[in-house]
Design an enzyme around this catalytic site. Structure first.
Site, mmCIF file in Angstrom:
data_model
loop_
_atom_site.group_PDB
_atom_site.id
_atom_site.type_symbol
_atom_site.label_atom_id
_atom_site.label_comp_id
_atom_site.label_asym_id
_atom_site.label_seq_id
_atom_site.Cartn_x
_atom_site.Cartn_y
_atom_site.Cartn_z
ATOM 1 N NE ARG A 76 -3.884 1.970 2.532
ATOM 2 C CZ ARG A 76 -3.918 2.908 3.472
ATOM 3 N NH1 ARG A 76 -2.984 2.924 4.412
ATOM 4 N NH2 ARG A 76 -4.877 3.817 3.492
ATOM 5 C CG HIS A 80 -1.468 5.388 -0.162
ATOM 6 N ND1 HIS A 80 -2.230 5.928 0.852
ATOM 7 C CD2 HIS A 80 -2.250 4.472 -0.766
ATOM 8 C CE1 HIS A 80 -3.424 5.347 0.860
ATOM 9 N NE2 HIS A 80 -3.450 4.457 -0.108
#
Length: 359
Positions: A76, A80
């Site tokens: 993740r 991001h």
């Protein structure tokens, strides 16, 4: 002994996926000519830090012994990072105010604050690499390698990571608030968010498949359980049995930080079950279920295909990860190679405050 027909078929599929991945890399290198991406190379560290990938893998393997969620969290972080001003390691910078720089950390953005995690593992990776080959491997590349190794270690596909990114000397919390899609986005909003960074509908569905492992807090989806869109009713696209399960886990006015598995059956395994979950209306986030439950959506056929053909999902995921990893990298003499991923070189002050928590 000659291989069985099933073994031969499996080998053929593996060869096809490998060839497809190689073709995808070649396409990206050609398409990126003149824009910086072509400077990325799978052999970038072969001379100066030949054990870079194995060093990253070893640290993640160690972290997984005590934190089975870390693979999803590290994957993740790469997402991001790339969605905000490109893949430049800016998500790793802490707040800072000094004579050399002023950093308004992206960790404080809505999608990251009290949510993004794994920064301590990135620190451990950086320390190991600085010991092995000082000042060579960028923090942005660490995130790219860590994402691939995390997926691979969790049972998912592996791929050759293109390398050579350099690190940003700035962060952009405002851009993070604008670019990172929240879990309440509709399909049209998701498509627009991905299109803004050059990713298409297939990329959207494939990359959303990363929610096949990891966790989310009640605060990310509780709006679907009791008062969806101010109707006083739950989200009608939620499976009724699943709804009750989630309500038990996340009662009204309960602890918003309680964690739920994205995939109830194999929460730590990277597989294709995310898509079969969507088919029975068990997508955890609204943004997950939108891919299948939006009437007439072109994403439905992609979900259906990935649900029955895990190899097709893996192949598309790899192509999309390579494509995402090529969003506006800093190369050549742009940026720097940070010696500490939390702060720019020459900055002796950094503070994570209370920005780092669980996801």
């Amino acid at each position: 002994m000659p291989p069985s027909s099933s073994s031969a078929s499996q080998n053929n599929r593996s060869i096809k996926i490998s060839l497809s991945i190689l073709f995808a890399i070649l396409l990206i290198l050609c398409a990126g000519a003149g824009y910086g991406e072509a400077q990325l190379s799978p052999t970038f560290y072969d001379e100066d830090c030949p054990n870079a990938t194995s060093t990253v893998r070893a640290v993640i393997e160690d972290a997984l012994q005590t934190d089975p969620r870390i693979a999803a969290s590290l994957t993740r972080l790469h997402f991001h990072d790339c969605f905000v001003n490109g893949c430049d390691g800016s998500i790793l910078l802490d707040n800072s105010s000094s004579t050399s720089s002023t950093i308004d950390s992206e960790k404080a953005a809505f999608a990251n604050n009290n949510s993004a995690r794994g920064f301590d593992v990135v620190d451990n990776i950086k320390t190991a690499l600085e010991t092995a080959c000082p000042g060579v491997v960028s923090c942005a590349d660490i995130l790219a390698i860590a994402a691939e190794e995390s997926v691979s270690l969790s049972g998912g596909p592996s791929w050759t990571v293109l390398l050579g990114r350099r690190d940003s000397t700035t962060a952009n919390r405002t851009a993070a608030n604008e670019a990172l899609p929240p879990p309440t986005f509709t399909l049209d909003q998701l498509k627009a968010s991905f299109a803004a960074v050059g990713l298409d509908t297939t990329d959207l569905v494939a990359l959303s498949g990363a929610h096949t492992f990891g966790r989310a807090k009640c605060q990310s989806f509780s709006n679907r359980l009791y008062d969806f869109n101010s109707t006083g009713l739950p989200d009608p696209t939620l499976n009724s049995t699943y709804l009750e399960t989630l309500r038990e886990l996340c009662p009204q006015n309960g602890n918003a930080s309680v964690l739920a598995n994205f995939d109830p059956s194999t929460p730590n395994t990277f597989d294709g079950k995310y898509f079969s979950n969507l088919q029975v209306r068990k997508g955890l986030l609204q943004s997950d279920q939108e891919l299948f439950s939006t009437t007439g959506a072109d994403t439905i056929n992609i979900v259906n295909n990935f649900s029955v053909n895990q190899s097709a999902f893996f192949e598309s995921f790899v192509k999309s990860m390579i494509k995402m990893g090529n969003i506006s990298p800093l190369t050549g003499t742009d940026g720097e190679i940070r010696l500490n991923c939390r702060r720019v070189n020459g900055d002796t002050y950094g503070s994570s405050a209370t920005l780092i928590a669980e996801y």
